[in-house]
Scaffold this motif. Structure first.
Motif, mmCIF file in Angstrom:
data_model
loop_
_atom_site.group_PDB
_atom_site.id
_atom_site.type_symbol
_atom_site.label_atom_id
_atom_site.label_comp_id
_atom_site.label_asym_id
_atom_site.label_seq_id
_atom_site.Cartn_x
_atom_site.Cartn_y
_atom_site.Cartn_z
ATOM 1 N N SER A 292 -5.517 -5.098 -1.177
ATOM 2 C CA SER A 292 -6.245 -4.482 -2.286
ATOM 3 C C SER A 292 -7.730 -4.360 -1.972
ATOM 4 O O SER A 292 -8.366 -3.367 -2.335
ATOM 5 N N LYS A 293 -8.278 -5.366 -1.305
ATOM 6 C CA LYS A 293 -9.682 -5.262 -0.891
ATOM 7 C C LYS A 293 -9.854 -4.042 0.014
ATOM 8 O O LYS A 293 -10.808 -3.272 -0.132
ATOM 9 N N VAL B 191 1.954 0.500 -3.425
ATOM 10 C CA VAL B 191 3.152 0.051 -4.141
ATOM 11 C C VAL B 191 2.818 -1.104 -5.071
ATOM 12 O O VAL B 191 3.442 -1.248 -6.136
ATOM 13 N N LEU B 192 1.814 -1.919 -4.708
ATOM 14 C CA LEU B 192 1.398 -2.984 -5.621
ATOM 15 C C LEU B 192 0.768 -2.396 -6.876
ATOM 16 O O LEU B 192 1.106 -2.783 -8.004
ATOM 17 N N GLN B 193 -0.144 -1.447 -6.705
ATOM 18 C CA GLN B 193 -0.740 -0.800 -7.869
ATOM 19 C C GLN B 193 0.316 -0.085 -8.702
ATOM 20 O O GLN B 193 0.325 -0.176 -9.932
ATOM 21 N N GLY B 194 1.210 0.624 -8.030
ATOM 22 C CA GLY B 194 2.251 1.347 -8.757
ATOM 23 C C GLY B 194 3.137 0.424 -9.559
ATOM 24 O O GLY B 194 3.469 0.698 -10.720
ATOM 25 N N SER B 195 3.526 -0.700 -8.964
ATOM 26 C CA SER B 195 4.369 -1.655 -9.668
ATOM 27 C C SER B 195 3.670 -2.204 -10.907
ATOM 28 O O SER B 195 4.274 -2.295 -11.988
ATOM 29 N N LEU B 196 2.406 -2.564 -10.772
ATOM 30 C CA LEU B 196 1.661 -3.113 -11.908
ATOM 31 C C LEU B 196 1.502 -2.079 -13.020
ATOM 32 O O LEU B 196 1.622 -2.402 -14.207
ATOM 33 N N GLU C 106 6.712 -9.776 -6.156
ATOM 34 C CA GLU C 106 5.835 -9.242 -7.212
ATOM 35 C C GLU C 106 6.087 -7.758 -7.419
ATOM 36 O O GLU C 106 6.274 -7.279 -8.539
ATOM 37 N N VAL C 107 6.098 -7.008 -6.333
ATOM 38 C CA VAL C 107 6.259 -5.554 -6.412
ATOM 39 C C VAL C 107 7.605 -5.184 -7.024
ATOM 40 O O VAL C 107 7.710 -4.237 -7.832
ATOM 41 N N GLU C 108 8.626 -5.926 -6.674
ATOM 42 C CA GLU C 108 9.979 -5.577 -7.107
ATOM 43 C C GLU C 108 10.289 -6.013 -8.535
ATOM 44 O O GLU C 108 11.408 -5.804 -9.011
ATOM 45 N N LEU C 109 9.305 -6.578 -9.221
ATOM 46 C CA LEU C 109 9.477 -6.805 -10.656
ATOM 47 C C LEU C 109 9.675 -5.484 -11.404
ATOM 48 O O LEU C 109 10.212 -5.469 -12.512
ATOM 49 N N ALA C 110 9.202 -4.386 -10.788
ATOM 50 C CA ALA C 110 9.351 -3.066 -11.409
ATOM 51 C C ALA C 110 10.474 -2.257 -10.770
ATOM 52 O O ALA C 110 10.595 -1.055 -11.032
ATOM 53 N N ALA C 111 11.280 -2.894 -9.953
ATOM 54 C CA ALA C 111 12.361 -2.159 -9.266
ATOM 55 C C ALA C 111 13.280 -1.485 -10.272
ATOM 56 O O ALA C 111 13.652 -2.060 -11.293
ATOM 57 N N GLY C 112 13.634 -0.242 -9.980
ATOM 58 C CA GLY C 112 14.541 0.513 -10.827
ATOM 59 C C GLY C 112 13.881 1.246 -11.970
ATOM 60 O O GLY C 112 14.525 2.068 -12.641
ATOM 61 N N GLU D 128 -2.386 0.613 3.434
ATOM 62 C CA GLU D 128 -2.518 1.563 2.331
ATOM 63 C C GLU D 128 -1.224 1.645 1.526
ATOM 64 O O GLU D 128 -1.238 1.619 0.287
ATOM 65 N N GLN D 129 -0.106 1.729 2.215
ATOM 66 C CA GLN D 129 1.178 1.820 1.513
ATOM 67 C C GLN D 129 1.457 0.554 0.714
ATOM 68 O O GLN D 129 1.957 0.612 -0.417
#
Length: 543
Positions: free
Chosen positions: A378-379, A491-496, A449-455, A486-487
């Motif tokens: 993220s930094k 995906v972290l931003q997208g998941s959040l 963390e990222v996969e908390l938004a999976a699906g 970058e990817q």
């Protein structure tokens, strides 16, 4: 008065509002466990939006600090003079706990509350540097318990007490860092400053430091070569007997931005110092300090993005062209909405990392593992996006934005620094790869963390699969480091955002950043998005 002097179609000043009234920020404060601090955050936000505070920021940047090496009689003084506005900014930041205050606060969410205030107090970026370093110095100083017992209560004090005096006799202290040298910036192991042990347990440092920010700080953490290898030392400006420690301020840097904050070249001429941590383990000692300043780089960029976005949207709501307000023009709406999305993604991930920091310092190992990689990626990405975002926001104001009085040039000048400070883009990207290689649990926690938004969104799911495929290919990882990091950041931003943002914001982010239905510049969002709902996130009401 001549009719040519009538003023029409100009935008009212953006004063008299609460800079903390950012729905993404306030929701994150609650979510990350600092809801108890909302009144404090809003109080600082109202001050930040006031005409008085904004004038402090303007003056501190327009009248930069001045170095005085000698007094009128020829005595060496090595002082830096600041305008009163700078001290007003510092006083406010310290009194509101933006410095090291969370280390003396046992309440869960203390570091989150501090992060929210850091984000909202966006009237001047320069003085945020010593504030950030003071925050970051405490965990490193704790590697020397005797020194921490003496100085930590003063570093966490709510009193700003400027001036060169014996640290133990002051009501509050500010800390700085003195790491890089002219022969190697990021490569601190190339440092040549020498540390020689003394019979009384102290050390003497001799060498030249290339960047020492905020040289009027009371204490500095410095790296130097001891007989046992690169080590970390505490260096006070004033010694216990009241004499000046021989730290010679050679010159102040003439920087692109960050004008209110002095950055100096310093020569240590046998300067007295005390060892922090183990001899030969200097980098290990300052690791957490570096992580905390990287967090503040991310927070500071998110703060600048929010200010730039609000300024652009405010202008567009009041400025007319071709028979309509700018905010009602389809193409301008696309640009503004894209600015909002980028800003909200930055704020959301920065506050998630502040929450991880708060829980990590309280012993949560899973959060510490997540933060290790989450902060590195993220930094890199948030800070990399800052300058482009500021440039696009400035363009929304046209020629008015290029004029100093608009405030946009100040934002534009500040943001490149945050991508450079504590490791430029390449350093941050390679550090992320290092975390993956040395601490595989950090990657596990990251994907958990990222996969908390999976699906929840197929574009997010596809992007997660893509980055996992990139990571599975071990060929030329360093060459591909920026691409991979970058990817990961996206995906972290997208998941959040999918989990926590309004659907309009999350949809726009996933369609553009993850689904790649997007051009090469901001303002290229695809049709079919709810731009009204996005733009409302940046509306502010003036008192």
């Amino acid at each position: 008065m001549s009719s040519t002097h009538e003023v029409t179609n100009q935008v009212p000043p953006l004063v008299g509002h609460d800079t903390a009234q950012d729905p993404a920020l306030l929701a994150a404060v609650e979510r990350e466990g600092a809801g108890w601090a909302l009144d404090e955050i809003s109080a600082l936000g109202r001050l930040g939006g006031s005409e008085e505070a904004q004038e402090w920021g303007r003056l501190a940047e327009r009248v930069p600090p001045v170095l005085r090496t000698h007094d009128r009689y020829g005595h060496r003084v090595d002082e830096v003079d600041y305008v009163p506005a700078y001290h007003s900014l510092m006083t406010t930041a310290v009194e509101h706990g933006l410095h090291a205050a969370p280390w003396a606060d046992d309440r869960p969410g203390a570091h989150v509350a501090r992060a929210a205030k850091f984000l909202a107090w966006n009237v001047d970026a320069g003085h945020g540097c010593p504030i950030s370093m003071t925050y970051a110095a405490v965990p490193a100083l704790r590697m020397a318990p005797d020194l921490a017992a003496t100085y930590e209560p003063l570093l966490t004090s709510a009193t700003y007490d400027p001036g060169l005096r014996v640290p133990g006799g002051k009501a509050g202290l500010i800390a700085g860092m003195s790491m890089t040298e002219k022969q190697g910036g990021s490569d601190v192991r190339a440092n040549t400053t020498q540390a020689v042990p003394q019979t009384d347990g102290s050390w003497r440092l001799t060498g030249h430091k290339w960047f020492t920010s905020a040289p009027m700080s009371d204490l500095f953490l410095a790296l130097a070569q001891a007989p046992g290898g690169l080590s970390c030392f505490l260096v006070p400006r004033v010694l216990p007997d009241g004499s000046l420690n021989p730290m010679r301020l050679m010159r102040l840097k003439d920087k692109l931005g960050n004008k209110s904050n002095a950055s100096a070249e310093i020569e240590y001429d046998g300067a007295a110092a005390w060892l922090v941590g183990e001899e030969g383990r200097g980098v290990r000692t300052i690791v957490e300090m570096v992580n905390l300043t990287r967090l503040d780089c991310t927070l500071g960029t998110a703060s600048g993005m929010r200010l730039a976005t609000v300024t652009a949207v405010h202008h567009a709501r009041h400025r007319s062209a071709f028979g309509r307000h700018l905010v009602d023009q389809p193409l301008m709406r696309n640009v503004l909405a894209d600015l909002v999305v980028e800003s909200e993604a930055a704020t959301t991930v920065a506050m998630r990392l502040a929450g991880a920091t708060d829980r990590a310092v309280r012993g949560d190992l899973d959060e510490a593992s997540f933060r290790r990689l989450g902060l590195a990626v993220s930094k890199y990405w948030v800070c990399k996006r800052g300058p482009a975002h500021a440039g696009e926001a400035m363009e929304c104001l046209g020629g008015n934005g290029y004029v100093e009085e608009s405030g946009m040039p100040r934002i534009y000048r500040e943001l490149p620094l945050l991508s450079i400070w504590e490791g430029s883009g390449n350093v941050a990207a390679l550090d992320a790869l290092r975390a993956i290689g040395r601490e595989p649990e950090s990657l596990e926690r990251f994907f958990a963390e990222v996969e908390l938004a999976a699906g929840a969104d197929h574009r997010l799911d596809d992007a997660i699969s893509l980055v996992k495929k990139e990571l599975s290919d071990g060929a030329e990882l360093e060459l591909r480091a920026r691409r991979i990091v970058e990817q990961l950041a996206l995906v972290l931003q997208g998941s959040l955002l999918v989990q926590h943002a309004p659907s309009a914001v999350a949809d726009a982010f996933c369609a553009s950043r993850l689904g790649r239905d997007w051009g090469g510049a901001l303002g290229t969002l695809p049709p079919g998005l709810d731009l009204d709902a996005i733009l409302e996130r940046a509306y502010v009401d003036l008192a």
